[in-house]
Design an enzyme around this catalytic site. Structure first.
Site, PDB file in Angstrom:
ATOM      1  N   HIS A 184       0.843  -1.189   0.000  1.00  0.00           N
ATOM      2  CA  HIS A 184       0.000   0.000   0.000  1.00  0.00           C
ATOM      3  C   HIS A 184       0.881   1.242   0.000  1.00  0.00           C
ATOM      4  CE1 HIS A 184      -2.710   3.062   1.832  1.00  0.00           C
ATOM      5  NE2 HIS A 184      -3.630   2.421   1.157  1.00  0.00           N
ATOM      6  N   THR A 186       1.220   3.636   1.846  1.00  0.00           N
ATOM      7  CA  THR A 186       1.767   4.062   3.133  1.00  0.00           C
ATOM      8  C   THR A 186       2.949   3.198   3.579  1.00  0.00           C
ATOM      9  OG1 THR A 186       0.177   2.655   4.293  1.00  0.00           O
ATOM     10  CG2 THR A 186      -0.443   4.965   3.922  1.00  0.00           C
ATOM     11  N   LYS A 187       3.234   2.117   2.865  1.00  0.00           N
ATOM     12  CA  LYS A 187       4.277   1.195   3.291  1.00  0.00           C
ATOM     13  C   LYS A 187       5.657   1.639   2.768  1.00  0.00           C
ATOM     14  CE  LYS A 187       1.307  -1.466   5.351  1.00  0.00           C
ATOM     15  NZ  LYS A 187       0.055  -0.693   5.156  1.00  0.00           N
ATOM     16  N   ASN A 188       6.712   1.095   3.374  1.00  0.00           N
ATOM     17  CA  ASN A 188       8.074   1.462   2.981  1.00  0.00           C
ATOM     18  C   ASN A 188       8.321   1.192   1.503  1.00  0.00           C
ATOM     19  OD1 ASN A 188       8.089   1.556   5.789  1.00  0.00           O
ATOM     20  ND2 ASN A 188      10.162   0.751   5.966  1.00  0.00           N
TER      21      ASN A 188
END
Length: 381
Positions: A184, A186-188
């Site tokens: 997603h 928002t992930k690293n």
């Protein structure tokens, strides 16, 4: 969309620079529906670099968890132990398959599931344990793996936040029988959306591929292993488009640079905000077995729920977006009528006291210093 009054957002997706080139290459190849050259490249990367027996890209981390639940062949009355301090996807995947959800409390020291609580909750009806590596920080996998072996259970890692994190020398996602990752935005490592089902136990590999291909043996057919493909099991549309895989490939190529940058940023916060600990405000506690984490989240544990809310408003007034996180699943409007277990005080504590600070690749050290100064100014009032 970032609110117009915010100068420092909570998150900003990172572009490595080659995503659009990869997408153009995928379009030119003429296959966009999935399982093309970029999907297969991602699969090879995870199987060779991580050592998964099988890796399957999915539309989301949620889809990966749903595939894991399908692979368990859950029957009515089967219990699945999982944390209450997590996102709804962790629970929905197993509830949709008819499992009885058994919620465990978080550790008193950190938001991850408390292994002692898991041990207390195991019954003859327990089929699986689902752990969530919150903020990319490993759960106590040695203790939990021993419980799994002792009771002949299935261990599933919700590693949605844990790409490039470790338990000791072992990558998270390689320890359980199955693991789910999220890409997603928002992930690293991100692809806008997207996920991965990691299979570490070969008993699940063949069926997982069938579920992934909508219940057919199409993947085997495409490799020339069968004369035709047919409907052979249940399944769904789990595989992502080739555009998602192309985007993800660019991110994976830059994963070490991204990880190094985020760890530097995480340490800036840790050092700048260390004075808060003398006031009773807690910073993230990283257990000794989880030192090699991926800096996915930097959070504070405020002294009261009211203080947390006031700090959020203070930062917002200075154009900084900080936010809280999960609300307890066991007391949620959807599940509270069905929950019959004991209170989970640590889960409630983290839900009411935890505040997440902005953390993304392009966040500058100057911006971090500004954020830290505003947090410290709030506590000096």
């Amino acid at each position: 969309m970032i609110p117009s009054d915010i100068l420092i957002p909570f998150n900003k997706p990172y572009l490595s620079g080659s995503e659009l080139h990869n997408i153009a290459e995928a379009v030119s190849a003429g296959k966009l529906s999935g399982n093309g050259i970029f999907t297969q490249r991602c699969h090879r990367f995870f199987e060779e670099e991580y050592g998964f027996a099988r890796a399957l890209l999915t539309n989301s981390g949620t889809a990966a968890l749903e595939m894991a639940a399908l692979l368990l062949h859950l029957q009515p009355g089967d219990e699945v132990i999982l944390p209450s301090f997590t996102f709804t996807s962790t629970a929905n995947a197993f509830l949709l398959r008819g499992a009885t959800l058994v919620f465990a409390d978080s550790s008193p020291e950190h938001p991850n599931i408390d292994p002692a609580e898991i041990a207390r909750l195991i019954t003859p009806r327990t089929r699986a344990i689902v752990v969530v590596h919150y903020a990319g920080v490993a759960c106590d996998m040695d203790f939990i793996s021993s419980l799994v072996s002792q009771h002949n259970l299935i261990l599933i890692e919700d590693a949605a936040q844990a790409i490039e994190s470790y338990h000791g020398s072992r990558r998270l996602g390689t320890i359980g029988h199955l693991a789910a990752f999220s890409f997603h935005e928002t992930k690293n490592i991100s692809a806008g959306e997207g996920g991965l089902l990691a299979i570490n136990d070969n008993q699940f590999a063949e069926r997982a591929e069938i579920l992934w291909e909508k219940g057919t043996n199409r993947a085997a057919f495409s490799r020339g292993e069968t004369a035709k493909y047919e409907w052979v099991d249940i399944g769904s549309s789990f595989l992502p488009s080739e555009l998602t895989a192309a985007f993800l490939c660019a991110q994976l190529d830059n994963r070490l640079r991204i990880s190094k940058r985020r760890l530097q940023q995480w340490n800036v916060y840790q050092q700048a905000l260390a004075p808060l600990m003398s006031l009773g405000v807690k910073l993230p506690l990283i257990p000794s077995y989880a030192q090699a984490h991926n800096a996915h989240i930097f959070y504070l544990l405020c002294r009261s729920p009211k203080e947390r809310d006031l700090l959020i408003h203070h930062l917002r007034a200075h154009h900084i977006l900080a936010i809280f996180h999960y609300q307890p699943l066991h007391t949620s409007p959807f599940f509270e009528h069905a929950y019959t277990g004991p209170p989970l005080p640590n889960t409630v504590y983290y839900a009411q006291h935890l505040l997440r600070l902005p953390l993304y690749y392009e966040l500058s050290e100057e911006q971090q210093v500004c954020i830290a100064e505003q947090v410290l100014a709030f506590y000096q009032q």
